[in-house]
Motif scaffolding. Structure first.
Motif, PDB file in Angstrom:
ATOM      1  N   ALA A  36       0.815  -1.219   0.000  1.00  0.00           N
ATOM      2  CA  ALA A  36       0.000   0.000   0.000  1.00  0.00           C
ATOM      3  C   ALA A  36       0.850   1.272   0.000  1.00  0.00           C
ATOM      4  O   ALA A  36       0.391   2.327  -0.434  1.00  0.00           O
ATOM      5  N   ARG A  49       9.000   4.867  11.654  1.00  0.00           N
ATOM      6  CA  ARG A  49       7.536   4.947  11.546  1.00  0.00           C
ATOM      7  C   ARG A  49       7.067   6.390  11.738  1.00  0.00           C
ATOM      8  O   ARG A  49       6.217   6.889  10.990  1.00  0.00           O
ATOM      9  N   SER A  76       0.616   1.454  12.224  1.00  0.00           N
ATOM     10  CA  SER A  76       0.650   0.743  13.505  1.00  0.00           C
ATOM     11  C   SER A  76       0.876  -0.758  13.325  1.00  0.00           C
ATOM     12  O   SER A  76       1.274  -1.445  14.272  1.00  0.00           O
ATOM     13  N   VAL A  77       0.636  -1.282  12.134  1.00  0.00           N
ATOM     14  CA  VAL A  77       0.854  -2.712  11.869  1.00  0.00           C
ATOM     15  C   VAL A  77       1.960  -2.913  10.823  1.00  0.00           C
ATOM     16  O   VAL A  77       2.035  -3.954  10.174  1.00  0.00           O
ATOM     17  N   THR A  78       2.769  -1.893  10.646  1.00  0.00           N
ATOM     18  CA  THR A  78       3.852  -1.932   9.669  1.00  0.00           C
ATOM     19  C   THR A  78       5.196  -2.148  10.363  1.00  0.00           C
ATOM     20  O   THR A  78       5.433  -1.603  11.441  1.00  0.00           O
ATOM     21  N   HIS A  79       6.064  -2.919   9.718  1.00  0.00           N
ATOM     22  CA  HIS A  79       7.397  -3.177  10.264  1.00  0.00           C
ATOM     23  C   HIS A  79       8.455  -2.794   9.233  1.00  0.00           C
ATOM     24  O   HIS A  79       8.122  -2.321   8.146  1.00  0.00           O
ATOM     25  N   GLN A  92      13.794  -5.259  14.683  1.00  0.00           N
ATOM     26  CA  GLN A  92      13.010  -5.026  15.902  1.00  0.00           C
ATOM     27  C   GLN A  92      12.829  -3.531  16.107  1.00  0.00           C
ATOM     28  O   GLN A  92      13.736  -2.743  15.820  1.00  0.00           O
ATOM     29  N   ASP A  93      11.670  -3.144  16.652  1.00  0.00           N
ATOM     30  CA  ASP A  93      11.368  -1.722  16.852  1.00  0.00           C
ATOM     31  C   ASP A  93      12.410  -0.993  17.696  1.00  0.00           C
ATOM     32  O   ASP A  93      12.673   0.186  17.489  1.00  0.00           O
ATOM     33  N   ILE A 103      10.034  -1.078   3.878  1.00  0.00           N
ATOM     34  CA  ILE A 103       8.832  -0.971   4.716  1.00  0.00           C
ATOM     35  C   ILE A 103       7.999  -2.231   4.485  1.00  0.00           C
ATOM     36  O   ILE A 103       7.830  -2.691   3.355  1.00  0.00           O
ATOM     37  N   ILE A 104       7.506  -2.808   5.584  1.00  0.00           N
ATOM     38  CA  ILE A 104       6.820  -4.102   5.493  1.00  0.00           C
ATOM     39  C   ILE A 104       5.408  -3.987   6.087  1.00  0.00           C
ATOM     40  O   ILE A 104       5.197  -4.247   7.274  1.00  0.00           O
ATOM     41  N   PRO A 105       4.434  -3.586   5.265  1.00  0.00           N
ATOM     42  CA  PRO A 105       3.041  -3.616   5.747  1.00  0.00           C
ATOM     43  C   PRO A 105       2.584  -5.072   5.861  1.00  0.00           C
ATOM     44  O   PRO A 105       3.321  -5.985   5.460  1.00  0.00           O
ATOM     45  N   PRO A 106       1.385  -5.319   6.422  1.00  0.00           N
ATOM     46  CA  PRO A 106       0.897  -6.707   6.523  1.00  0.00           C
ATOM     47  C   PRO A 106       0.991  -7.433   5.179  1.00  0.00           C
ATOM     48  O   PRO A 106       0.681  -6.857   4.134  1.00  0.00           O
TER      49      PRO A 106
END
Lengths: 89, 149
Positions: A13, A35, A57-60, A69-70, A82-85
Protein backbone atom coordinates in the motif's frame (compact mmCIF):
# COMPACT_ATOMS: atom_id res chain seq x y z
CA UNK A 1 26.51 14.11 16.16
CA UNK A 2 25.95 12.78 12.64
CA UNK A 3 22.48 12.19 11.28
CA UNK A 4 21.47 8.79 9.94
CA UNK A 5 20.55 8.63 6.25
CA UNK A 6 18.37 5.80 5.03
CA UNK A 7 16.66 4.94 1.80
CA UNK A 8 13.30 3.42 2.59
CA UNK A 9 12.07 1.08 -0.13
CA UNK A 10 8.27 1.13 -0.34
CA UNK A 11 6.06 -1.92 -0.85
CA UNK A 12 2.38 -2.80 -0.92
CA UNK A 13 0.00 0.00 0.00
CA UNK A 14 2.96 2.34 0.51
CA UNK A 15 3.64 2.25 -3.23
CA UNK A 16 1.13 5.08 -3.54
CA UNK A 17 3.79 7.29 -1.88
CA UNK A 18 6.37 6.39 -4.54
CA UNK A 19 9.16 3.85 -5.03
CA UNK A 20 11.23 5.00 -2.06
CA UNK A 21 11.65 7.70 0.57
CA UNK A 22 14.94 9.27 1.61
CA UNK A 23 14.78 9.79 5.35
CA UNK A 24 17.15 11.55 7.73
CA UNK A 25 17.04 10.61 11.42
CA UNK A 26 19.03 11.85 14.41
CA UNK A 27 21.96 9.75 15.59
CA UNK A 28 20.94 6.97 17.99
CA UNK A 29 17.48 6.64 16.43
CA UNK A 30 15.75 3.29 16.73
CA UNK A 31 13.68 1.47 14.11
CA UNK A 32 10.38 2.69 15.60
CA UNK A 33 11.50 6.25 14.76
CA UNK A 34 11.29 5.38 11.05
CA UNK A 35 7.54 4.95 11.55
CA UNK A 36 7.31 8.45 12.99
CA UNK A 37 9.34 9.85 10.09
CA UNK A 38 7.03 8.19 7.55
CA UNK A 39 3.99 9.64 9.34
CA UNK A 40 5.59 13.09 9.06
CA UNK A 41 6.02 12.63 5.29
CA UNK A 42 2.39 11.59 4.97
CA UNK A 43 1.19 14.62 6.96
CA UNK A 44 3.36 16.91 4.84
CA UNK A 45 1.70 15.52 1.70
CA UNK A 46 -1.76 16.11 3.19
CA UNK A 47 -2.84 12.48 2.92
CA UNK A 48 -5.60 11.11 5.17
CA UNK A 49 -3.44 10.58 8.25
CA UNK A 50 -6.11 8.56 10.11
CA UNK A 51 -6.01 5.86 7.43
CA UNK A 52 -2.21 5.85 7.31
CA UNK A 53 -1.74 5.83 11.09
CA UNK A 54 -3.77 2.64 11.26
CA UNK A 55 -1.58 1.05 8.59
CA UNK A 56 1.62 2.35 10.19
CA UNK A 57 0.65 0.74 13.50
CA UNK A 58 0.85 -2.71 11.87
CA UNK A 59 3.85 -1.93 9.67
CA UNK A 60 7.40 -3.18 10.26
CA UNK A 61 10.80 -2.64 8.72
CA UNK A 62 13.44 -4.98 7.33
CA UNK A 63 16.81 -5.18 5.63
CA UNK A 64 17.39 -7.61 2.78
CA UNK A 65 18.26 -10.29 5.31
CA UNK A 66 16.08 -9.77 8.37
CA UNK A 67 13.08 -8.16 10.00
CA UNK A 68 14.17 -5.33 12.31
CA UNK A 69 13.01 -5.03 15.90
CA UNK A 70 11.37 -1.72 16.85
CA UNK A 71 13.93 -1.03 19.57
CA UNK A 72 17.00 -1.84 17.44
CA UNK A 73 19.34 0.97 16.36
CA UNK A 74 18.75 2.18 12.79
CA UNK A 75 21.65 1.04 10.60
CA UNK A 76 23.25 4.01 8.79
CA UNK A 77 23.53 4.29 5.01
CA UNK A 78 21.42 1.19 4.54
CA UNK A 79 18.52 0.31 2.31
CA UNK A 80 15.58 -0.50 4.52
CA UNK A 81 12.24 -1.84 3.34
CA UNK A 82 8.83 -0.97 4.72
CA UNK A 83 6.82 -4.10 5.49
CA UNK A 84 3.04 -3.62 5.75
CA UNK A 85 0.90 -6.71 6.52
CA UNK A 86 1.72 -9.43 4.02
CA UNK A 87 -0.62 -11.29 1.66
CA UNK A 88 1.32 -13.83 -0.35
CA UNK A 89 0.12 -17.18 -1.62
CA UNK B 1 19.26 -27.41 1.68
CA UNK B 2 20.37 -28.88 -1.63
CA UNK B 3 16.95 -30.46 -2.19
CA UNK B 4 15.12 -27.15 -1.76
CA UNK B 5 14.32 -24.93 -4.74
CA UNK B 6 12.79 -21.50 -4.04
CA UNK B 7 12.33 -18.62 -6.45
CA UNK B 8 10.20 -15.60 -7.34
CA UNK B 9 9.28 -15.35 -11.01
CA UNK B 10 8.14 -12.25 -12.86
CA UNK B 11 5.03 -13.57 -14.55
CA UNK B 12 5.73 -11.41 -17.61
CA UNK B 13 8.94 -13.33 -18.25
CA UNK B 14 8.27 -16.85 -17.01
CA UNK B 15 5.08 -18.80 -16.37
CA UNK B 16 4.89 -21.14 -13.37
CA UNK B 17 4.83 -24.72 -14.60
CA UNK B 18 3.32 -27.54 -12.47
CA UNK B 19 5.14 -30.19 -14.51
CA UNK B 20 8.50 -28.66 -13.60
CA UNK B 21 7.50 -28.57 -9.93
CA UNK B 22 6.57 -32.26 -9.92
CA UNK B 23 9.68 -33.21 -11.88
CA UNK B 24 11.94 -31.52 -9.29
CA UNK B 25 10.58 -33.60 -6.40
CA UNK B 26 10.15 -36.90 -8.21
CA UNK B 27 13.02 -39.27 -7.40
CA UNK B 28 13.39 -43.02 -7.02
CA UNK B 29 13.55 -42.74 -3.21
CA UNK B 30 10.20 -40.90 -2.99
CA UNK B 31 6.90 -42.74 -2.84
CA UNK B 32 4.74 -39.61 -2.55
CA UNK B 33 4.56 -36.28 -4.32
CA UNK B 34 2.11 -33.58 -3.25
CA UNK B 35 1.44 -30.28 -4.98
CA UNK B 36 -0.35 -27.11 -3.95
CA UNK B 37 -1.29 -24.67 -6.69
CA UNK B 38 -2.61 -21.25 -5.76
CA UNK B 39 -4.56 -19.51 -8.52
CA UNK B 40 -6.28 -16.16 -8.90
CA UNK B 41 -10.04 -16.41 -8.22
CA UNK B 42 -12.68 -14.11 -9.63
CA UNK B 43 -14.16 -12.83 -6.37
CA UNK B 44 -13.18 -11.67 -2.89
CA UNK B 45 -15.34 -10.36 -0.03
CA UNK B 46 -18.31 -9.92 -2.34
CA UNK B 47 -16.42 -8.02 -5.04
CA UNK B 48 -15.84 -9.21 -8.59
CA UNK B 49 -12.11 -9.55 -9.16
CA UNK B 50 -10.58 -9.33 -12.65
CA UNK B 51 -6.93 -9.82 -11.68
CA UNK B 52 -4.28 -9.29 -9.04
CA UNK B 53 -0.80 -7.76 -8.93
CA UNK B 54 1.83 -9.20 -6.60
CA UNK B 55 4.50 -6.94 -5.12
CA UNK B 56 7.50 -8.76 -3.63
CA UNK B 57 10.57 -7.80 -1.58
CA UNK B 58 12.47 -10.48 -3.41
CA UNK B 59 15.67 -10.95 -1.46
CA UNK B 60 13.97 -11.25 1.89
CA UNK B 61 11.06 -13.25 0.46
CA UNK B 62 13.39 -15.91 -0.94
CA UNK B 63 15.36 -16.06 2.31
CA UNK B 64 12.15 -16.31 4.36
CA UNK B 65 10.68 -19.08 2.20
CA UNK B 66 13.94 -21.06 2.29
CA UNK B 67 13.88 -20.83 6.09
CA UNK B 68 10.28 -22.09 6.12
CA UNK B 69 11.26 -25.00 3.87
CA UNK B 70 14.18 -25.87 6.16
CA UNK B 71 11.77 -25.84 9.12
CA UNK B 72 9.55 -28.29 7.22
CA UNK B 73 12.54 -30.57 6.65
CA UNK B 74 13.45 -30.42 10.34
CA UNK B 75 9.91 -31.41 11.27
CA UNK B 76 9.04 -33.97 8.59
CA UNK B 77 12.41 -35.23 7.37
CA UNK B 78 15.65 -33.90 5.92
CA UNK B 79 15.02 -36.12 2.92
CA UNK B 80 12.01 -34.06 1.76
CA UNK B 81 12.42 -32.57 -1.71
CA UNK B 82 10.78 -29.13 -1.82
CA UNK B 83 9.99 -26.83 -4.74
CA UNK B 84 8.39 -23.39 -4.23
CA UNK B 85 7.85 -20.64 -6.80
CA UNK B 86 5.80 -17.50 -6.17
CA UNK B 87 4.74 -15.10 -8.91
CA UNK B 88 5.24 -11.35 -9.02
CA UNK B 89 3.57 -8.92 -11.38
CA UNK B 90 0.03 -8.82 -12.74
CA UNK B 91 -1.93 -12.06 -13.02
CA UNK B 92 -5.26 -12.76 -14.65
CA UNK B 93 -8.04 -14.95 -13.30
CA UNK B 94 -6.99 -18.59 -13.19
CA UNK B 95 -3.27 -17.91 -13.45
CA UNK B 96 -0.92 -19.53 -10.94
CA UNK B 97 0.31 -17.30 -8.11
CA UNK B 98 2.20 -19.95 -6.16
CA UNK B 99 3.21 -23.55 -6.53
CA UNK B 100 4.54 -25.81 -3.79
CA UNK B 101 5.58 -29.36 -4.49
CA UNK B 102 6.90 -31.87 -1.96
CA UNK B 103 8.52 -35.23 -2.59
CA UNK B 104 8.79 -37.64 0.33
CA UNK B 105 9.21 -41.37 0.94
CA UNK B 106 5.72 -41.35 2.55
CA UNK B 107 2.46 -39.47 1.91
CA UNK B 108 1.75 -38.14 5.41
CA UNK B 109 4.97 -36.10 5.56
CA UNK B 110 4.38 -34.82 2.03
CA UNK B 111 0.86 -33.58 2.84
CA UNK B 112 1.79 -32.03 6.18
CA UNK B 113 4.91 -30.27 4.91
CA UNK B 114 3.00 -28.83 1.94
CA UNK B 115 0.27 -27.44 4.21
CA UNK B 116 2.83 -26.04 6.65
CA UNK B 117 4.76 -24.23 3.92
CA UNK B 118 1.75 -22.48 2.33
CA UNK B 119 0.40 -21.35 5.72
CA UNK B 120 3.78 -20.01 6.81
CA UNK B 121 4.32 -18.19 3.51
CA UNK B 122 0.94 -16.49 3.88
CA UNK B 123 1.93 -15.23 7.33
CA UNK B 124 5.65 -14.50 6.95
CA UNK B 125 6.82 -13.85 3.38
CA UNK B 126 7.12 -10.16 2.36
CA UNK B 127 4.65 -10.38 -0.51
CA UNK B 128 1.66 -8.10 -1.13
CA UNK B 129 -1.46 -8.47 -3.28
CA UNK B 130 -3.27 -5.68 -5.09
CA UNK B 131 -6.72 -6.81 -6.21
CA UNK B 132 -8.21 -5.32 -9.37
CA UNK B 133 -12.02 -5.18 -9.52
CA UNK B 134 -14.48 -5.20 -12.38
CA UNK B 135 -15.49 -1.57 -11.63
CA UNK B 136 -11.91 -0.41 -12.28
CA UNK B 137 -11.05 0.06 -8.61
CA UNK B 138 -8.03 -1.62 -7.02
CA UNK B 139 -7.29 -2.36 -3.37
CA UNK B 140 -4.38 -3.87 -1.42
CA UNK B 141 -5.34 -6.97 0.57
CA UNK B 142 -5.47 -6.41 4.31
CA UNK B 143 -2.99 -9.23 4.92
CA UNK B 144 -1.24 -10.46 8.06
CA UNK B 145 0.96 -8.32 10.27
CA UNK B 146 4.49 -9.65 10.71
CA UNK B 147 5.65 -10.12 14.29
CA UNK B 148 8.73 -8.13 15.23
CA UNK B 149 7.48 -5.95 18.09
Amino acid sequence: MADIQITLQLFGAYRTLGEQLNITLPENSVVADIRTAVAAVIRKRNHDIKHWEQLLSVTHFATESELLQDNSPVPNNTNIAIIPPVAGG
Amino acid sequence: MSNIFVDIWDINNKAINPAAAIKYVTTSRNGAETIFIGTVRDHNLGRKVVGVSYDVFETLAIKTIKTICAEAQQQWGQDLDIYVVHAKGKLNIGEISIIISIGSPHRDEAFQACRYIIEQIKHKAPIWKLEHYVDGDSEWSKGCELCSK
